[in-house]
Design an enzyme around this catalytic site. Structure first.
Site, PDB file in Angstrom:
ATOM      1  CB  CYS A  56      45.914  29.966  45.934  1.00  0.00           C
ATOM      2  SG  CYS A  56      46.986  29.455  44.595  1.00  0.00           S
ATOM      3  CG  ASP A  82      45.418  37.290  40.240  1.00  0.00           C
ATOM      4  OD1 ASP A  82      45.248  36.932  41.411  1.00  0.00           O
ATOM      5  OD2 ASP A  82      44.565  37.153  39.355  1.00  0.00           O
ATOM      6  NE  ARG A 135      46.193  25.627  41.109  1.00  0.00           N
ATOM      7  CZ  ARG A 135      45.636  26.611  41.790  1.00  0.00           C
ATOM      8  NH1 ARG A 135      46.118  26.979  42.946  1.00  0.00           N
ATOM      9  NH2 ARG A 135      44.565  27.231  41.327  1.00  0.00           N
ATOM     10  CE  LYS A 159      45.085  29.960  37.881  1.00  0.00           C
ATOM     11  NZ  LYS A 159      44.005  30.703  38.411  1.00  0.00           N
ATOM     12  CG  ASN A 160      42.108  33.370  36.858  1.00  0.00           C
ATOM     13  OD1 ASN A 160      42.376  32.207  37.196  1.00  0.00           O
ATOM     14  ND2 ASN A 160      42.570  34.418  37.506  1.00  0.00           N
ATOM     15  NE  ARG A 176      40.495  32.501  46.894  1.00  0.00           N
ATOM     16  CZ  ARG A 176      41.074  31.958  45.819  1.00  0.00           C
ATOM     17  NH1 ARG A 176      41.989  31.020  45.956  1.00  0.00           N
ATOM     18  NH2 ARG A 176      40.734  32.351  44.611  1.00  0.00           N
TER      19      ARG A 176
HETATM   20  N1  EPU Z   1      34.250  37.499  48.132  1.00  0.00           N
HETATM   21  C1  EPU Z   1      33.299  37.399  49.123  1.00  0.00           C
HETATM   22  N2  EPU Z   1      32.238  36.558  48.911  1.00  0.00           N
HETATM   23  C2  EPU Z   1      32.102  35.830  47.774  1.00  0.00           C
HETATM   24  C3  EPU Z   1      33.072  35.942  46.767  1.00  0.00           C
HETATM   25  C4  EPU Z   1      34.154  36.783  46.982  1.00  0.00           C
HETATM   26  O1  EPU Z   1      33.389  38.037  50.145  1.00  0.00           O
HETATM   27  O2  EPU Z   1      31.121  35.104  47.654  1.00  0.00           O
HETATM   28  C5  EPU Z   1      35.411  38.389  48.335  1.00  0.00           C
HETATM   29  C6  EPU Z   1      36.709  37.587  48.405  1.00  0.00           C
HETATM   30  O3  EPU Z   1      36.975  37.123  49.700  1.00  0.00           O
HETATM   31  C7  EPU Z   1      37.720  38.613  47.946  1.00  0.00           C
HETATM   32  C8  EPU Z   1      36.943  39.423  46.919  1.00  0.00           C
HETATM   33  O4  EPU Z   1      35.567  39.187  47.193  1.00  0.00           O
HETATM   34  O5  EPU Z   1      38.080  39.452  49.003  1.00  0.00           O
HETATM   35  C9  EPU Z   1      37.246  39.084  45.485  1.00  0.00           C
HETATM   36  O6  EPU Z   1      37.003  37.742  45.220  1.00  0.00           O
HETATM   37  P1  EPU Z   1      36.583  37.209  43.787  1.00  0.00           P
HETATM   38  O7  EPU Z   1      35.351  36.406  43.945  1.00  0.00           O
HETATM   39  O8  EPU Z   1      36.572  38.329  42.805  1.00  0.00           O
HETATM   40  O9  EPU Z   1      37.781  36.248  43.462  1.00  0.00           O
HETATM   41  P2  EPU Z   1      37.723  34.767  42.943  1.00  0.00           P
HETATM   42  O10 EPU Z   1      36.661  34.643  41.911  1.00  0.00           O
HETATM   43  O11 EPU Z   1      37.725  33.812  44.086  1.00  0.00           O
HETATM   44  C10 EPU Z   1      39.326  35.248  40.966  1.00  0.00           C
HETATM   45  C11 EPU Z   1      40.579  34.620  40.442  1.00  0.00           C
HETATM   46  C12 EPU Z   1      41.738  34.924  41.353  1.00  0.00           C
HETATM   47  C13 EPU Z   1      41.882  36.431  41.485  1.00  0.00           C
HETATM   48  C14 EPU Z   1      40.566  37.054  41.957  1.00  0.00           C
HETATM   49  C15 EPU Z   1      40.585  38.562  42.002  1.00  0.00           C
HETATM   50  C16 EPU Z   1      39.767  32.655  39.332  1.00  0.00           C
HETATM   51  C17 EPU Z   1      39.627  31.184  39.334  1.00  0.00           C
HETATM   52  N3  EPU Z   1      40.386  33.182  40.364  1.00  0.00           N
HETATM   53  O12 EPU Z   1      39.119  34.657  42.242  1.00  0.00           O
HETATM   54  O13 EPU Z   1      42.879  34.382  40.732  1.00  0.00           O
HETATM   55  O14 EPU Z   1      42.901  36.729  42.398  1.00  0.00           O
HETATM   56  O15 EPU Z   1      39.498  36.658  41.058  1.00  0.00           O
HETATM   57  O16 EPU Z   1      40.811  39.083  40.757  1.00  0.00           O
HETATM   58  O17 EPU Z   1      39.351  33.334  38.395  1.00  0.00           O
HETATM   59  C18 EPU Z   1      45.068  33.552  40.654  1.00  0.00           C
HETATM   60  O18 EPU Z   1      44.919  33.486  39.413  1.00  0.00           O
HETATM   61  O19 EPU Z   1      46.172  33.386  41.224  1.00  0.00           O
HETATM   62  C19 EPU Z   1      43.902  33.833  41.465  1.00  0.00           C
HETATM   63  C20 EPU Z   1      43.862  33.604  42.760  1.00  0.00           C
END
Ligand code: EPU
Length: 414
Positions: A117, A305, A397, A23-24, A122
């Site tokens: 979510c 996750d 999802r 998915k991701n 975030r």
């Molecule tokens: N963060 C910041 N600033 C940013 C971006 C992130 O402070 O600009 C912080 C976030 O608040 C968090 C950490 O960095 O504390 C990690 O966030 P990351 O950007 O790595 O996560 P994401 O890209 O928003 C993806 C997955 C999530 C998964 C996380 C961590 C996707 C679409 N989503 O989210 O997946 O939990 O990486 O591995 O790829 C899920 O599949 O259920 C899911 C939520």
């Protein structure tokens, strides 16, 4: 109750289950296609509602999409950049990948604030910092982001946190930037390698994905390609945990075990019996499970996750298990729901403890987010009696055909 999954627990699960495409990775690969002039064919696309939402957004951009079985044929020949404000933007976090992709292609993007979510705050400041470093100007006005540039020029970008989303988004924005972009402290998740590998097939020059330094040399144009998505490591992990929870003998196929090392080691520590093959994991019934401590970290650390699905299994392990989510400290809503079913949970200041084992009893619970839903499915399969999981749309999802997959393993699900 259309939007509920109802599980009659206590059945032993037997058989084999095939894991779908990630998915991701998918949710980044689909927006990445807007960078191509030509036709991109993607195989092993999971049948999940996030994919439908992203196809809607491609259609908004006047892109033709054929979705047949598990592949997508995406033709961007008539693409038109427009404001992305369809409800689909708010349905998933990953709509933010259109920012990097459209900025890269058109040097202009206007998009509604992405949803997703509720896991606590975030922010996307690192994505925006990356776009600005490439020469873009970012404005936020009345719920919309506007990111634009006269030209994008490669730069060295250090991420204060190894964010998955920021790494992929900057990679996409930089493919046409003049000169070289270097992302330092890049995230190393396998999904990033998958996205870079598709972009490279399209003609990009990206090196180092999967390490903490990614180099992107700008090119003039990208074309079409054929790409097959990697297996979903989180879906794999969820079914492996489920097998440990209530499997008599379960084989999880289409798995890349190397992507699951931290989970597999934790399960071994708990006493779970698993045979690890080249592309499968076979789990047989274990006698007594032992509680463990978990600290979630960026890849290759323990995945946030999988923290929620594993919490369900830990309710059946002997002793105290302590869990600390350093990525999303507020990703704990599943605990209230597990407690309704009989889990003994104690909250600490920045962690929580599960004291086990305690019997679980079916009741009505709510999937407050995707992985909370997965956690509740596992708990319901172990529980005595009937569990009604409300708001199951969160689960659809991210888990393809979950009811069918569970039924084929012998679960009583409707
Ligand atoms: N963060 C910041 N600033 C940013 C971006 C992130 O402070 O600009 C912080 C976030 O608040 C968090 C950490 O960095 O504390 C990690 O966030 P990351 O950007 O790595 O996560 P994401 O890209 O928003 C993806 C997955 C999530 C998964 C996380 C961590 C996707 C679409 N989503 O989210 O997946 O939990 O990486 O591995 O790829 C899920 O599949 O259920 C899911 C939520």
């Amino acid at each position: 109750m259309d939007d509920a999954i109802i599980i009659n627990g206590g059945k032993k699960l037997i058989g084999s289950v095939r894991i779908s495409g990630s998915k991701n990775a998918t949710v980044a690969l689909i927006p990445a296609t807007v960078l191509a002039k030509g036709v991109v064919t993607i195989y092993d696309v999971p049948g999940i509602s996030d994919v439908e939402a992203l196809i809607t957004l491609l259609n908004e951009l006047n892109i033709k999409v054929v979705h047949q079985d598990n592949h997508l044929i995406i033709d961007t020949s008539d693409i038109k950049n427009c404001t992305l404000e369809h409800d689909a933007v708010s349905k998933l976090r990953a709509s933010y990948y259109f920012m990097g992709a459209l900025l890269g292609r058109f040097k202009y993007v206007k998009i509604k604030m992405p949803g997703g979510c509720d896991l606590g705050p975030r922010p996307i400041n690192l994505h925006l910092k990356g776009f600005e470093a490439l020469g873009a100007k970012v404005d936020y006005d009345d719920g919309y982001y506007i990111v634009k540039a006269d030209e994008l020029i490669g730069d060295n970008i250090y991420l204060d946190f190894a964010s998955v989303g920021a790494t992929i988004n900057i990679m996409m924005a930089a493919v046409f930037a003049k000169g070289r972009t270097v992302i330092e402290n890049a995230a190393k998740e396998p999904e990033i390698i998958d996205v870079s590998s598709m972009l490279n097939k399209m003609g990009a020059k990206i090196r180092g994905a999967g390490t903490n330094e990614i180099t992107i040399d700008g090119v003039e144009e990208l074309g079409g390609c054929i790409h097959e998505i990697i297996p979903d490591r989180i879906e794999s992990g969820t079914y492996i945990i489920m097998a440990a929870a209530c499997g008599e003998e379960m084989t999880i196929t289409n798995v890349i075990p190397q992507h699951l090392e931290s989970l597999l080691l934790k399960l071994e520590e708990m006493g779970v019996k698993a045979k690890i093959g080249t592309d499968y994991v076979k789990v047989t019934k274990s006698d007594e499970l032992k509680g463990v401590d978990i600290k979630t970290l960026p890849y290759p650390g323990f995945a946030t996750d999988l923290q929620q699905p594993l919490s369900a299994l830990l309710t059946q392990a002997f002793g105290v298990s302590r869990i600390k989510d350093t990525i999303y400290p507020e990703r704990v809503k599943h605990l209230n729901e597990l407690a309704k079913m009989g889990a003994d949970v104690e909250r600490g200041e920045d962690s929580f403890s599960i004291i086990g084992p305690t019997p679980l009893v079916g009741t009505t619970v709510t999937a407050t987010d995707l992985r909370c839903g997965a956690s509740l499915v596992i708990a319901a399969l172990m529980a005595e009696g009937e569990t009604v999981i409300k708001d199951a749309y969160h689960i659809y999802r991210g888990y393809e055909n979950i009811k069918e997959k569970l039924k084929s393993l012998g679960a009583d699900v409707k």
